[in-house]
Write a protein that holds these residues in place. Structure first.
Motif, mmCIF file in Angstrom:
data_model
loop_
_atom_site.group_PDB
_atom_site.id
_atom_site.type_symbol
_atom_site.label_atom_id
_atom_site.label_comp_id
_atom_site.label_asym_id
_atom_site.label_seq_id
_atom_site.Cartn_x
_atom_site.Cartn_y
_atom_site.Cartn_z
ATOM 1 N N GLU A 1 -0.519 9.216 -2.696
ATOM 2 C CA GLU A 1 0.289 10.204 -1.964
ATOM 3 C C GLU A 1 1.525 10.684 -2.677
ATOM 4 O O GLU A 1 1.753 11.855 -2.927
ATOM 5 N N ARG B 1 -0.594 4.470 -1.105
ATOM 6 C CA ARG B 1 0.799 5.358 -1.269
ATOM 7 C C ARG B 1 1.315 5.762 -2.382
ATOM 8 O O ARG B 1 2.022 6.904 -2.555
ATOM 9 N N ALA C 1 7.034 0.790 -4.524
ATOM 10 C CA ALA C 1 6.855 1.733 -3.422
ATOM 11 C C ALA C 1 8.032 1.303 -2.206
ATOM 12 O O ALA C 1 8.616 2.126 -1.895
#
Length: 270
Positions: free
Chosen positions: A240, A237, A192
């Motif tokens: 998401e 994350r 990420a």
């Protein structure tokens, strides 16, 4: 099914090329530079010259390798899934071996052009039907390759194998589940930081072919059965990202996910 299915879903079963009865070379599509032609097969009646917009992706709808190119085809309205029954040995039938002599999924057929390997198929599809999904510069494409290949090799063959496959019933649990879970969290954090900085998707605001590959894996890992059985949960994350990934899919593509999600539903303990 036992652990023997891991090689099938990850790489497929290898079959002797001599069983296919054919050895193929094809001319590159007119709209692709010769240096970018991927090779493959063509019929004796004529060679492949252009995309047909009727691509066939042969495979099982549960496979994390089959799903990515199917999603691309449905989003770009250039093809669809042709179900393949592995339990009946269809991947080794003479018809399928003409498409992929290794007897592996996914198998792609676009007119008389044939191709294997999930990532190779995604690259071809982007070049033939939506170049923006790959990138318009050499560096954009290299970055896309990096993310996609990491997902399909480093992550899929290690952490994903140790988490998803045992839950699905296609592999044995690792010796240390907590260690496998932690390794996944750490590696996805690095991923990420590298590829999703200030971006909703790997492709920015639109799905790239790397998104189709990576997104399928972490979407599968977000299923409640995974957390229930292994204790693993995607980092915030990544969750998401999964949400954005699902929202970016067309309704036709999203429907393909129902089979895999429904299968994992059966693994939930009441």
């Amino acid at each position: 099914f036992g652990s023997s299915l891991w090689p099938f879903f990850a790489q497929g079963f290898v079959t002797s090329p001599s069983q296919s009865g054919q050895c193929f070379n094809s001319a590159p599509p007119r709209h692709l530079p010769a240096a970018e032609a991927m090779g493959g097969c063509d019929s004796k009646q004529g060679s492949y010259t252009q995309g047909t917009s009727d691509v066939q992706i042969h495979g099982m709808s549960l496979s994390g390798n089959v799903i990515p190119p199917v999603l691309f085809c449905l989003d770009n309205k250039c093809g669809s899934l042709v179900p393949l029954d592995f339990m009946k040995g269809e991947h080794k039938s003479p018809e399928k071996l003409k498409i992929n002599p290794f007897g592996q999924m996914p198998m792609m057929k676009d007119g008389d052009f044939c191709l294997g390997e999930s990532s190779a198929i995604l690259r071809y599809l982007a070049k033939a039907y939506n170049m923006e999904a790959y990138g318009t510069t050499v560096r954009e494409q290299a970055e896309c390759d990096w993310a996609m290949d990491w997902a399909g090799t480093n992550f899929a063959a290690n952490e994903y194998k140790d988490i998803w496959y045992p839950v699905a019933g296609f592999g044995e649990k690792p010796a240390d589940q907590k260690k496998a879970n932690q390794s996944a969290v750490e590696k996805l954090g690095v991923f990420a930081d590298k590829f999703l900085q200030n971006k909703k998707l790997l492709g920015g605001t639109k799905l790239s072919i790397a998104d189709y590959k990576f997104g399928t894996l972490v979407w599968y890992l977000s299923h409640p059965a995974v957390a229930q059985d292994t204790g693993y949960k995607n980092p915030p994350r990544i969750e998401e990202y999964v949400k954005a990934w699902k929202e970016a899919l067309s309704p036709e593509a999203a429907k393909v996910l129902e089979d895999g999600w429904g299968y994992l539903d059966t693994k939930l303990k009441k």
